[in-house]
Motif scaffolding. Structure first.
Motif, mmCIF file in Angstrom:
data_model
loop_
_atom_site.group_PDB
_atom_site.id
_atom_site.type_symbol
_atom_site.label_atom_id
_atom_site.label_comp_id
_atom_site.label_asym_id
_atom_site.label_seq_id
_atom_site.Cartn_x
_atom_site.Cartn_y
_atom_site.Cartn_z
ATOM 1 N N VAL A 88 10.567 1.779 -4.917
ATOM 2 C CA VAL A 88 9.704 1.166 -3.905
ATOM 3 C C VAL A 88 9.730 -0.348 -4.049
ATOM 4 N N VAL B 161 13.179 -1.720 -2.839
ATOM 5 C CA VAL B 161 13.313 -1.725 -1.371
ATOM 6 C C VAL B 161 12.462 -2.850 -0.791
ATOM 7 N N THR B 162 11.227 -2.964 -1.294
ATOM 8 C CA THR B 162 10.308 -3.983 -0.776
ATOM 9 C C THR B 162 10.859 -5.378 -1.028
ATOM 10 N N PHE C 49 12.873 5.208 8.399
ATOM 11 C CA PHE C 49 13.436 4.107 7.617
ATOM 12 C C PHE C 49 13.005 4.206 6.154
ATOM 13 N N SER C 50 11.714 4.459 5.939
ATOM 14 C CA SER C 50 11.218 4.596 4.560
ATOM 15 C C SER C 50 11.933 5.739 3.855
ATOM 16 N N LEU C 51 12.100 6.843 4.574
ATOM 17 C CA LEU C 51 12.759 8.014 3.999
ATOM 18 C C LEU C 51 14.180 7.660 3.562
ATOM 19 N N MET D 275 15.588 4.661 3.027
ATOM 20 C CA MET D 275 15.685 3.665 1.956
ATOM 21 C C MET D 275 15.216 4.246 0.622
ATOM 22 N N PHE D 276 14.200 5.094 0.660
ATOM 23 C CA PHE D 276 13.685 5.706 -0.571
ATOM 24 C C PHE D 276 14.776 6.552 -1.220
ATOM 25 N N ALA E 96 4.178 6.847 -4.388
ATOM 26 C CA ALA E 96 5.285 5.914 -4.149
ATOM 27 C C ALA E 96 5.674 5.916 -2.675
ATOM 28 N N PHE E 97 5.781 7.111 -2.081
ATOM 29 C CA PHE E 97 6.283 7.160 -0.711
ATOM 30 C C PHE E 97 5.271 6.589 0.278
ATOM 31 N N LEU F 141 5.441 2.915 -0.037
ATOM 32 C CA LEU F 141 6.644 2.400 0.618
ATOM 33 C C LEU F 141 6.473 2.413 2.133
ATOM 34 N N TYR F 142 5.938 3.535 2.645
ATOM 35 C CA TYR F 142 5.760 3.663 4.095
ATOM 36 C C TYR F 142 4.846 2.557 4.620
ATOM 37 N N ILE G 217 4.111 -0.359 3.233
ATOM 38 C CA ILE G 217 4.738 -1.687 3.130
ATOM 39 C C ILE G 217 5.772 -1.873 4.241
ATOM 40 N N MET G 218 6.574 -0.818 4.456
ATOM 41 C CA MET G 218 7.617 -0.914 5.486
ATOM 42 C C MET G 218 6.988 -1.091 6.866
ATOM 43 N N LEU H 161 9.168 -4.159 8.056
ATOM 44 C CA LEU H 161 9.899 -3.879 9.298
ATOM 45 C C LEU H 161 9.494 -4.783 10.453
#
Lengths: 241, 189
Positions: free
Chosen positions: A36, A39-40, A88-90, A92-93, B45-46, B49-50, B52-53, B58
């Protein structure tokens, strides 16, 4: 020779117990958090300059954005726009998880069936919910094959339902098996290098090098396949067919 | 894709066979005790991430891409505008050129007409003057001829009388000789 499966062991770093529930921070958790963060940082740092003419890092960030955006547009259409951040998250993760896992001594969290299955089931349930929200009961028509005599429905509808239910299974096993197989083979060949000595060790070393290259391809390809299939399932739910 | 995953599965079998004794301990992936910590941290984590994205990363990328797209469209639009402007200027130039040309032609025609008129006038004046001169000359000639004719008659009478005197030896009467000459002149026109 080292156990080639030892690399998949979950090792707690910090024990966290909530009642009877084990929520320990493990090596797997560490690499998820690292992914995470990677990617960030990749997206935020490379887009910091917001240049009209992009540099190398910004080009890569834009490339990844447009790659997934095109994937969603091509497979789901304009209605897919809302789900783009999730897709996109999926992507990149999984991609960063796979790639970071290729670093020697790193842990690959996508090589665990429970992780890939959880992601697949989220996609599966999400897509099913979206299907019912958009089409209500008509979504059940998805399981009725078109242009077939109603008598055949008795046979075909259960098959359709079964194939629909098997989606999360195939989706998760594909990713898990690919990652686990690749990493195990790498470890097996790497494990032969020292025992075969200076004379025979070259062959497994060459194999390990070749496999490493191949694993980079697999890392990207499996992330792509997982994401594209998620898009196709989403398309089915959004448009029926 | 299918062949690839099949290849990987063959590899998996190979690797697992090679692993041999390790399998007896079971795959670490199939230990249910490890499921809950993995799921908890996957979710954390996911979701992180979601968020933040979706909220930070994004929109930033999208903004830059939109901005670039808009710049390109603006530039294209401006180029189209400039092209239209250039075309208008060229048309105006052509029009003014054509007008100047026609005006020049008009001026040339006017000058030519004026010159032609003047020439015609001068020619007419000259013709008139010449005609008057001719007339004057003719009348002078006629006067002189009449005068000459008048002198001729007297001379003819004298000649006739002289001739008669020589021929006949007798002086002819001046009046009779005059009459005879007149008759002859009459006869001859």
């Amino acid at each position: 020779m080292a156990n080639p499966l030892a690399q998949f062991e979950i090792k707690p770093i910090a024990e966290i117990q909530i009642g009877d529930f084990d929520a320990s921070f493990t090596n797997s958790s560490a690499f998820m958090v690292l992914t995470v963060a990677a990617v960030t940082l990749f997206l935020v740092l490379s887009m910091r300059r917001r240049a009209i003419v992009p540099g190398r890092w910004q080009s890569m960030a834009e490339l990844s954005y447009e790659f997934v955006a095109n994937m969603v547009r091509d497979n789901v259409g304009n209605e897919g726009r809302r789900y783009f951040p999730f897709i996109f998250s999926l992507f990149m993760f999984i991609l960063f998880g796979n790639l970071i896992g290729l670093i020697p001594y790193a842990f690959t969290f996508t090589s665990h069936i429970i992780v890939t299955f959880a992601m697949a089931i989220v996609v599966f349930l999400g897509v099913t919910v979206i299907g019912f929200l958009r089409h209500g009961v008509h979504f059940l028509g998805f399981f009725v094959p078109k242009g077939v005599h109603p008598v055949m429905w008795i046979l075909l509808i259960p098959i359709e339902v079964l194939s629909y239910l098997s989606r999360p299974v195939s989706l998760s096993i594909r990713l898990f098996a690919n990652m686990m197989a690749g990493h195990t083979m790498l470890k097996v060949f790497a494990g032969f290098i020292i025992p075969l000595g200076i004379l025979g060790g070259w062959a497994p070393l060459a194999m390990a090098v070749a496999l490493s290259g191949f694993e980079f391809l697999v890392a990207f390809l499996q992330a792509y396949v997982f994401t594209v299939l998620a898009c196709l399932y989403l398309n089915d739910a959004v448009h029926l067919h | 894709m299918r062949t690839l995953s099949r290849g990987s599965l063959i590899g998996l079998t190979l690797a697992v066979t090679a692993a041999g004794p390790a399998l007896a301990a079971g795959l670490p992936q199939l230990d249910p005790n490890t499921f809950s910590p993995q799921l908890v941290w996957l979710a954390i984590a996911f979701v992180a991430l979601y968020l933040i994205m979706a909220k930070v990363a994004l929109p930033k990328v999208g903004e830059v891409l939109d901005e670039r797209q808009r710049r390109i469209e603006d530039s294209l639009e401006r180029a189209t505008e400039l092209e239209a402007e250039a075309r208008a200027v060229a048309e105006a130039y052509e029009a003014s050129l054509a007008e100047a040309r026609s005006r020049a032609q008009d001026a040339i025609k006017a000058v030519r007409d004026a010159a032609a008129g003047e020439a015609a006038q001068r020619q007419a004046d000259l013709g008139e003057k010449l005609a008057a001169d001719v007339q004057a000359a003719e009348s002078r000639i006629a006067g002189q001829r009449d005068e000459a004719f008048a002198g001729l008659r007297d001379m003819a009478v004298e000649v006739a009388r002289e001739a008669a005197a020589k021929l006949v030896g007798q002086e002819a009467d001046a009046a009779a000789a005059g009459r005879a000459v007149d008759a002859v002149l009459e006869e001859r026109g």
